[in-house]
Enzyme design. Sequence first.
Site, PDB file in Angstrom:
ATOM      1  N   ASP A  82     -10.177   1.932   2.373  1.00 26.56           N
ATOM      2  CA  ASP A  82     -10.264   1.111   3.588  1.00 26.56           C
ATOM      3  C   ASP A  82     -11.093   1.778   4.687  1.00 26.56           C
ATOM      4  O   ASP A  82     -11.935   1.139   5.320  1.00 26.56           O
ATOM      5  CB  ASP A  82      -8.859   0.828   4.150  1.00 26.56           C
ATOM      6  CG  ASP A  82      -8.136  -0.272   3.387  1.00 26.56           C
ATOM      7  OD1 ASP A  82      -8.811  -1.045   2.671  1.00 26.56           O
ATOM      8  OD2 ASP A  82      -6.907  -0.354   3.504  1.00 26.56           O
TER       9      ASP A  82
ATOM     10  N   LYS B 214       0.816  -1.230   0.000  1.00 25.36           N
ATOM     11  CA  LYS B 214       0.000   0.000   0.000  1.00 25.36           C
ATOM     12  C   LYS B 214       0.846   1.276   0.000  1.00 25.36           C
ATOM     13  O   LYS B 214       0.475   2.261  -0.618  1.00 25.36           O
ATOM     14  CB  LYS B 214      -0.954  -0.003   1.203  1.00 25.36           C
ATOM     15  CG  LYS B 214      -2.077  -1.006   1.026  1.00 25.36           C
ATOM     16  CD  LYS B 214      -3.042  -0.983   2.180  1.00 25.36           C
ATOM     17  CE  LYS B 214      -4.020  -2.137   2.031  1.00 25.36           C
ATOM     18  NZ  LYS B 214      -4.963  -2.250   3.118  1.00 25.36           N
TER      19      LYS B 214
HETATM   20  P1  NDP Z   1       1.144  -3.622   8.832  1.00 27.37           P
HETATM   21  O1  NDP Z   1       2.143  -4.717   8.602  1.00 27.37           O
HETATM   22  O2  NDP Z   1       1.335  -2.305   8.166  1.00 27.37           O
HETATM   23  O3  NDP Z   1       1.088  -3.291  10.442  1.00 27.37           O
HETATM   24  C1  NDP Z   1       0.989  -4.341  11.359  1.00 27.37           C
HETATM   25  C2  NDP Z   1       0.724  -3.786  12.760  1.00 27.37           C
HETATM   26  O4  NDP Z   1       0.457  -4.895  13.623  1.00 27.37           O
HETATM   27  C3  NDP Z   1       1.886  -3.031  13.374  1.00 27.37           C
HETATM   28  O5  NDP Z   1       1.380  -1.966  14.150  1.00 27.37           O
HETATM   29  C4  NDP Z   1       2.560  -4.104  14.275  1.00 27.37           C
HETATM   30  O6  NDP Z   1       3.231  -3.563  15.385  1.00 27.37           O
HETATM   31  C5  NDP Z   1       1.344  -4.846  14.753  1.00 27.37           C
HETATM   32  N1  NDP Z   1       1.600  -6.235  15.162  1.00 27.37           N
HETATM   33  C6  NDP Z   1       1.974  -7.268  14.370  1.00 27.37           C
HETATM   34  N2  NDP Z   1       2.047  -8.412  15.093  1.00 27.37           N
HETATM   35  C7  NDP Z   1       1.699  -8.076  16.372  1.00 27.37           C
HETATM   36  C8  NDP Z   1       1.578  -8.828  17.582  1.00 27.37           C
HETATM   37  N3  NDP Z   1       1.834 -10.135  17.613  1.00 27.37           N
HETATM   38  N4  NDP Z   1       1.174  -8.170  18.700  1.00 27.37           N
HETATM   39  C9  NDP Z   1       0.907  -6.854  18.678  1.00 27.37           C
HETATM   40  N5  NDP Z   1       1.026  -6.086  17.550  1.00 27.37           N
HETATM   41  C10 NDP Z   1       1.405  -6.708  16.418  1.00 27.37           C
HETATM   42  O7  NDP Z   1      -0.267  -4.272   8.494  1.00 27.37           O
HETATM   43  P2  NDP Z   1      -1.599  -3.503   8.021  1.00 27.37           P
HETATM   44  O8  NDP Z   1      -1.739  -2.303   8.899  1.00 27.37           O
HETATM   45  O9  NDP Z   1      -1.591  -3.284   6.558  1.00 27.37           O
HETATM   46  O10 NDP Z   1      -2.743  -4.584   8.332  1.00 27.37           O
HETATM   47  C11 NDP Z   1      -3.175  -4.835   9.671  1.00 27.37           C
HETATM   48  C12 NDP Z   1      -4.353  -5.783   9.671  1.00 27.37           C
HETATM   49  O11 NDP Z   1      -5.500  -5.186   9.085  1.00 27.37           O
HETATM   50  C13 NDP Z   1      -4.120  -7.085   8.888  1.00 27.37           C
HETATM   51  O12 NDP Z   1      -4.668  -8.146   9.653  1.00 27.37           O
HETATM   52  C14 NDP Z   1      -4.920  -6.892   7.617  1.00 27.37           C
HETATM   53  O13 NDP Z   1      -5.365  -8.104   7.070  1.00 27.37           O
HETATM   54  C15 NDP Z   1      -6.096  -6.067   8.146  1.00 27.37           C
HETATM   55  N6  NDP Z   1      -6.795  -5.278   7.092  1.00 27.37           N
HETATM   56  C16 NDP Z   1      -8.084  -5.599   6.776  1.00 27.37           C
HETATM   57  C17 NDP Z   1      -8.795  -4.894   5.820  1.00 27.37           C
HETATM   58  C18 NDP Z   1     -10.206  -5.273   5.516  1.00 27.37           C
HETATM   59  O14 NDP Z   1     -10.743  -4.820   4.488  1.00 27.37           O
HETATM   60  N7  NDP Z   1     -10.879  -6.044   6.347  1.00 27.37           N
HETATM   61  C19 NDP Z   1      -8.160  -3.781   5.092  1.00 27.37           C
HETATM   62  C20 NDP Z   1      -6.823  -3.484   5.522  1.00 27.37           C
HETATM   63  C21 NDP Z   1      -6.152  -4.238   6.479  1.00 27.37           C
HETATM   64  P3  NDP Z   1       4.762  -3.022  15.261  1.00 27.37           P
HETATM   65  O15 NDP Z   1       4.671  -1.653  14.672  1.00 27.37           O
HETATM   66  O16 NDP Z   1       5.250  -3.021  16.664  1.00 27.37           O
HETATM   67  O17 NDP Z   1       5.495  -3.987  14.390  1.00 27.37           O
END
Ligand code: NDP
Length: 275
Positions: free
Chosen positions: A104, A67
């Site tokens: 989104d 993205k």
């Molecule tokens: P990113 O990879 O950009 O961000 C991931 C985030 O999750 C970061 O803040 C990371 O923290 C955190 N994280 C990852 N693993 C853990 C954990 N085990 N415990 C706590 N925090 C954690 O992903 P996106 O923001 O693009 O996507 C996030 C979610 O949203 C996904 O599940 C995706 O499928 C969903 N989504 C759904 C949509 C829909 O239409 N339903 C649309 C867009 C997204 P840190 O910064 O510390 O690494």
Amino acid sequence: MILDCYAVFGHPINHSKSPRIHQLFAEQTQQSLTYIAQDVPAESFDSAIDSFFKQGGKGINCTVPLKELAWQRADSLSKRAQFSKAVNTLALQDNGSLLGDNTDGLGLVADLTINHAIPLRNSRILILGAGGASRGIIEPLMEQSPSSIVIANRTVEKAITLSTEFSQLGEISGSGFDAIKNRQFDLILNATSASLTGELPPLADTLLAKNGCCYDLAYGNKPTPFVNWGKSHDAEKSLDGLGMLVEQAAEAFYIWRGVRPETSGVIKLLNSERE
Ligand code: NDP
């Protein structure tokens, strides 16, 4: 007849429901088009885009981890994409340029407020996670006039940076998980990717206010760990992101085709298929 071609790019992409959703939209609105899922790692993004549009493609959805790259690649950006610094929809324009948009946030707000009647006005909202998805939902949520938004993230600095970027829009702050353990929220949105690996962010048992709701942006064939957390903490509603997925897809379809598909029947069908 050569059909207009659309695609979702991402990595991994094999479980994407987007081709099915757009096929259902096309049937419903009697539009002739094809929509495919293409596995595109970040390093191949530019060449995959070039070749898709060279072959006559009309539009692309981008998902994890593309993205931000799509945001950089777009020739022009919608207002909401400018703010979010993330693009999930690229649309080929008549002059050959690429418009980047982000549907989104609109998809999330539509699912919360229209499909589930969850009130956002004056509510205390907690967003877990500070990645691309969080970026895309903050402005549309702020437009609904919540009383406050708190972003809590594992990497605390990312939550603080993100909240600072959006601070002119309303009451918003960023922190780690520990700092919020004594607070309460009317709506908790899980925008971390923890559910994808079966994990749950560390959440205090008292975090959810009475009659509060939980919503996981992630979705699957079974309830996610966060949806189960909400249910076991007496959430009024504890939902996953399937409805958001369909709603954001409907907005992308509208950008490309100028026709807005009806979403409730599609959500119902996809829900019945995973029961
Ligand atoms: P990113 O990879 O950009 O961000 C991931 C985030 O999750 C970061 O803040 C990371 O923290 C955190 N994280 C990852 N693993 C853990 C954990 N085990 N415990 C706590 N925090 C954690 O992903 P996106 O923001 O693009 O996507 C996030 C979610 O949203 C996904 O599940 C995706 O499928 C969903 N989504 C759904 C949509 C829909 O239409 N339903 C649309 C867009 C997204 P840190 O910064 O510390 O690494």
